[in-house]
Motif scaffolding. Structure first.
Motif, PDB file in Angstrom:
ATOM      1  N   TRP A 123      51.652  33.825  29.513  1.00 47.68           N
ATOM      2  CA  TRP A 123      50.945  34.696  30.800  1.00 47.68           C
ATOM      3  C   TRP A 123      50.569  34.048  31.963  1.00 47.68           C
ATOM      4  N   LEU A 124      51.336  32.870  32.450  1.00 47.86           N
ATOM      5  CA  LEU A 124      50.919  31.849  33.493  1.00 47.86           C
ATOM      6  C   LEU A 124      50.928  32.426  34.886  1.00 47.86           C
ATOM      7  N   TYR A 125      50.131  32.209  35.632  1.00 45.10           N
ATOM      8  CA  TYR A 125      50.035  32.532  37.093  1.00 45.10           C
ATOM      9  C   TYR A 125      49.674  31.049  37.846  1.00 45.10           C
ATOM     10  N   GLY A 126      49.747  31.053  39.092  1.00 40.03           N
ATOM     11  CA  GLY A 126      49.423  29.781  39.943  1.00 40.03           C
ATOM     12  C   GLY A 126      49.834  30.115  41.320  1.00 40.03           C
ATOM     13  N   ALA A 127      49.608  28.905  42.041  1.00 40.55           N
ATOM     14  CA  ALA A 127      49.604  29.020  43.440  1.00 40.55           C
ATOM     15  C   ALA A 127      51.105  28.474  43.756  1.00 40.55           C
ATOM     16  N   HIS A 128      51.890  27.929  42.823  1.00 36.94           N
ATOM     17  CA  HIS A 128      53.079  26.979  43.431  1.00 36.94           C
ATOM     18  C   HIS A 128      54.223  27.752  42.751  1.00 36.94           C
ATOM     19  N   GLY A 129      54.403  29.124  42.741  1.00 31.75           N
ATOM     20  CA  GLY A 129      55.623  29.571  42.077  1.00 31.75           C
ATOM     21  C   GLY A 129      55.316  31.197  41.986  1.00 31.75           C
ATOM     22  N   PRO A 130      56.654  31.761  41.919  1.00 32.34           N
ATOM     23  CA  PRO A 130      56.608  33.507  41.435  1.00 32.34           C
ATOM     24  C   PRO A 130      55.920  33.682  40.198  1.00 32.34           C
ATOM     25  N   ASN A 131      55.180  34.467  40.167  1.00 33.95           N
ATOM     26  CA  ASN A 131      54.650  35.163  38.846  1.00 33.95           C
ATOM     27  C   ASN A 131      53.986  36.288  38.818  1.00 33.95           C
ATOM     28  N   PHE A 132      53.772  36.880  37.845  1.00 32.43           N
ATOM     29  CA  PHE A 132      53.111  38.311  37.687  1.00 32.43           C
ATOM     30  C   PHE A 132      51.900  38.663  38.946  1.00 32.43           C
ATOM     31  N   ALA A 133      50.962  37.869  38.600  1.00 34.99           N
ATOM     32  CA  ALA A 133      49.851  38.207  39.447  1.00 34.99           C
ATOM     33  C   ALA A 133      50.096  38.312  40.882  1.00 34.99           C
ATOM     34  N   LYS A 134      50.940  37.440  41.505  1.00 32.20           N
ATOM     35  CA  LYS A 134      51.357  37.312  42.964  1.00 32.20           C
ATOM     36  C   LYS A 134      52.223  38.272  43.288  1.00 32.20           C
ATOM     37  N   THR A 135      53.210  38.810  42.182  1.00 26.31           N
ATOM     38  CA  THR A 135      54.074  39.965  42.787  1.00 26.31           C
ATOM     39  C   THR A 135      53.234  41.461  42.638  1.00 26.31           C
ATOM     40  N   MET A 136      52.200  41.630  41.744  1.00 23.07           N
ATOM     41  CA  MET A 136      51.328  42.701  41.728  1.00 23.07           C
ATOM     42  C   MET A 136      50.540  42.616  43.259  1.00 23.07           C
ATOM     43  N   VAL A 137      49.819  41.435  43.547  1.00 28.08           N
ATOM     44  CA  VAL A 137      49.421  41.817  45.081  1.00 28.08           C
ATOM     45  C   VAL A 137      50.302  41.867  46.043  1.00 28.08           C
ATOM     46  N   ARG A 138      51.720  41.428  45.949  1.00 28.03           N
ATOM     47  CA  ARG A 138      52.806  41.996  47.069  1.00 28.03           C
ATOM     48  C   ARG A 138      53.129  43.260  46.884  1.00 28.03           C
ATOM     49  N   LEU A 139      53.198  43.737  45.466  1.00 25.72           N
ATOM     50  CA  LEU A 139      53.657  45.222  45.241  1.00 25.72           C
ATOM     51  C   LEU A 139      52.517  46.045  45.893  1.00 25.72           C
ATOM     52  N   ALA A 140      51.246  45.491  45.814  1.00 27.56           N
ATOM     53  CA  ALA A 140      50.071  46.629  46.420  1.00 27.56           C
ATOM     54  C   ALA A 140      50.474  46.908  47.888  1.00 27.56           C
ATOM     55  N   GLY A 141      51.070  45.678  48.501  1.00 27.42           N
ATOM     56  CA  GLY A 141      51.277  46.071  49.972  1.00 27.42           C
ATOM     57  C   GLY A 141      52.013  46.816  50.422  1.00 27.42           C
ATOM     58  N   SER A 142      52.847  47.439  49.577  1.00 30.08           N
ATOM     59  CA  SER A 142      53.937  48.452  49.918  1.00 30.08           C
ATOM     60  C   SER A 142      54.076  49.263  48.848  1.00 30.08           C
ATOM     61  N   HIS A 143      53.283  49.586  48.029  1.00 30.36           N
ATOM     62  CA  HIS A 143      53.089  50.617  47.126  1.00 30.36           C
ATOM     63  C   HIS A 143      51.751  51.254  47.036  1.00 30.36           C
ATOM     64  N   ASP A 144      51.677  52.715  47.123  1.00 33.41           N
ATOM     65  CA  ASP A 144      50.189  53.123  46.818  1.00 33.41           C
ATOM     66  C   ASP A 144      49.901  52.910  45.381  1.00 33.41           C
ATOM     67  N   THR A 145      50.777  53.086  44.507  1.00 33.52           N
ATOM     68  CA  THR A 145      50.223  52.768  42.984  1.00 33.52           C
ATOM     69  C   THR A 145      51.346  52.033  42.472  1.00 33.52           C
ATOM     70  N   VAL A 146      50.699  51.225  41.387  1.00 29.04           N
ATOM     71  CA  VAL A 146      51.687  50.337  40.550  1.00 29.04           C
ATOM     72  C   VAL A 146      51.508  50.901  39.148  1.00 29.04           C
ATOM     73  N   SER A 147      52.655  50.918  38.252  1.00 32.68           N
ATOM     74  CA  SER A 147      52.579  51.447  37.050  1.00 32.68           C
ATOM     75  C   SER A 147      52.660  50.186  35.935  1.00 32.68           C
ATOM     76  N   VAL A 148      51.716  49.949  35.121  1.00 32.73           N
ATOM     77  CA  VAL A 148      51.728  48.680  34.425  1.00 32.73           C
ATOM     78  C   VAL A 148      51.625  48.827  32.726  1.00 32.73           C
ATOM     79  N   VAL A 149      52.314  48.279  32.118  1.00 35.98           N
ATOM     80  CA  VAL A 149      52.094  48.498  30.470  1.00 35.98           C
ATOM     81  C   VAL A 149      50.689  48.272  29.863  1.00 35.98           C
TER      82      VAL A 149
END
Length: 284
Positions: free
Chosen positions: A148-174
């Protein structure tokens, strides 16, 4: 002076390893610089180094299901090739591995010496890499499993969620997959601490402490970056059918650190707060 070689150096963990080793004698080789399956190239690269940290991996979990040969080449043969070169040159080897070597059906944290049972190609190839390293370098290798790695230097789940928040009112996560969100910055520093302590050879679990579902993690991400966590909605894995099976339970035990006299990694929530404060999840 200890000389370090980092493979997979352009990746998310590889870049944080370079930061953790700042000020030391480090050779950093990306995939473009070194084909880890080429024995002669690897032998030449490893020569003269005291420590090799292998962060090179085929990590496209779903693609691996239909590209098993490519995954095997990097994850299994690459590890074997590096171990062979390290043995010949008298170097120690750190092999970064994964929670996917387990089947995810557990209900208590997986022990470092517990039986592995990977469900998919990615996990099988990483487990084969582990086996090769142990066979070739039993007394001078470290298997460091992470997840479950996330970090500054590559694509990862955490950065994707922040990005999606900019274009979606809600996000659905398991809610039905549980594991340990882990900051690559913390993992890189833990690997360096392990080497500096001259820890015994063996298997270690390089994940932040505690546990969370992807839903829990996403709500924590939203809160940490100043977004409303109520925008994160619960769902289950049946809503996201993927080619590769995902382990439902990926919590790794940390007894190996205590046995080596090394403090385990901090709780994932503390790591997330520190990562956000460091700008890790800032959008470009």
């Amino acid at each position: 002076m200890t000389r370090y070689l980092v493979t997979g150096a352009a990746g998310m963990l590889g870049q944080d390893l370079q930061l953790a080793l700042a000020g030391r004698d480090v050779t950093a080789l990306s995939r473009a610089d070194l084909d880890v399956t080429d024995q002669s190239a690897v032998s030449a690269a490893v020569a003269g180094h005291d420590v090799v940290i292998n962060a090179a991996a085929y990590t496209k979990v779903d693609d691996a299901e239909s590209h098993e040969e490519a995954a095997t080449a990097v994850n299994a043969r690459g590890a074997e090739t590096l171990a062979t070169a390290a043995a010949a040159s008298g170097a120690r080897l750190v092999q970064v591995s994964t929670d996917y070597v387990f089947d995810g059906t557990g209900t208590a944290p997986y022990a470092e010496d517990g039986p592995t049972r990977p469900l998919g190609v990615y996990g099988r190839t990483k487990a084969a890499g582990e086996d090769a390293v142990r066979a070739i370098l039993p007394d001078a290798s470290y298997i460091v499993r992470t997840a479950w790695l996330y970090g500054a230097h590559g694509p990862n789940f955490a950065k994707t969620m922040v990005r999606l928040a900019g274009s979606h009112d809600t996000v659905s996560v398991v809610t039905d997959q549980v594991g340990q969100p882990t900051w690559t910055g913390d993992l890189a520093r833990q690997v360096v601490a392990m080497l500096d302590a001259d820890a015994p050879a063996g298997t270690y679990h390089g994940t932040n402490a505690g546990q969370a579902s992807w839903f829990d993690f996403t709500r924590a991400i939203f809160s940490a970056v100043g977004l409303d966590p109520e925008r994160v909605l619960p769902t289950d894995s049946s809503a996201f059918v993927r080619p590769a099976p995902r382990p439902a339970y990926s919590v790794l035990g940390h007894d190996g650190w205590a046995a080596a006299g090394i403090p385990p990694m901090r709780d994932w929530r503390q790591a997330l707060d520190a990562a956000v404060a460091a700008g890790v999840l800032d959008q470009p």
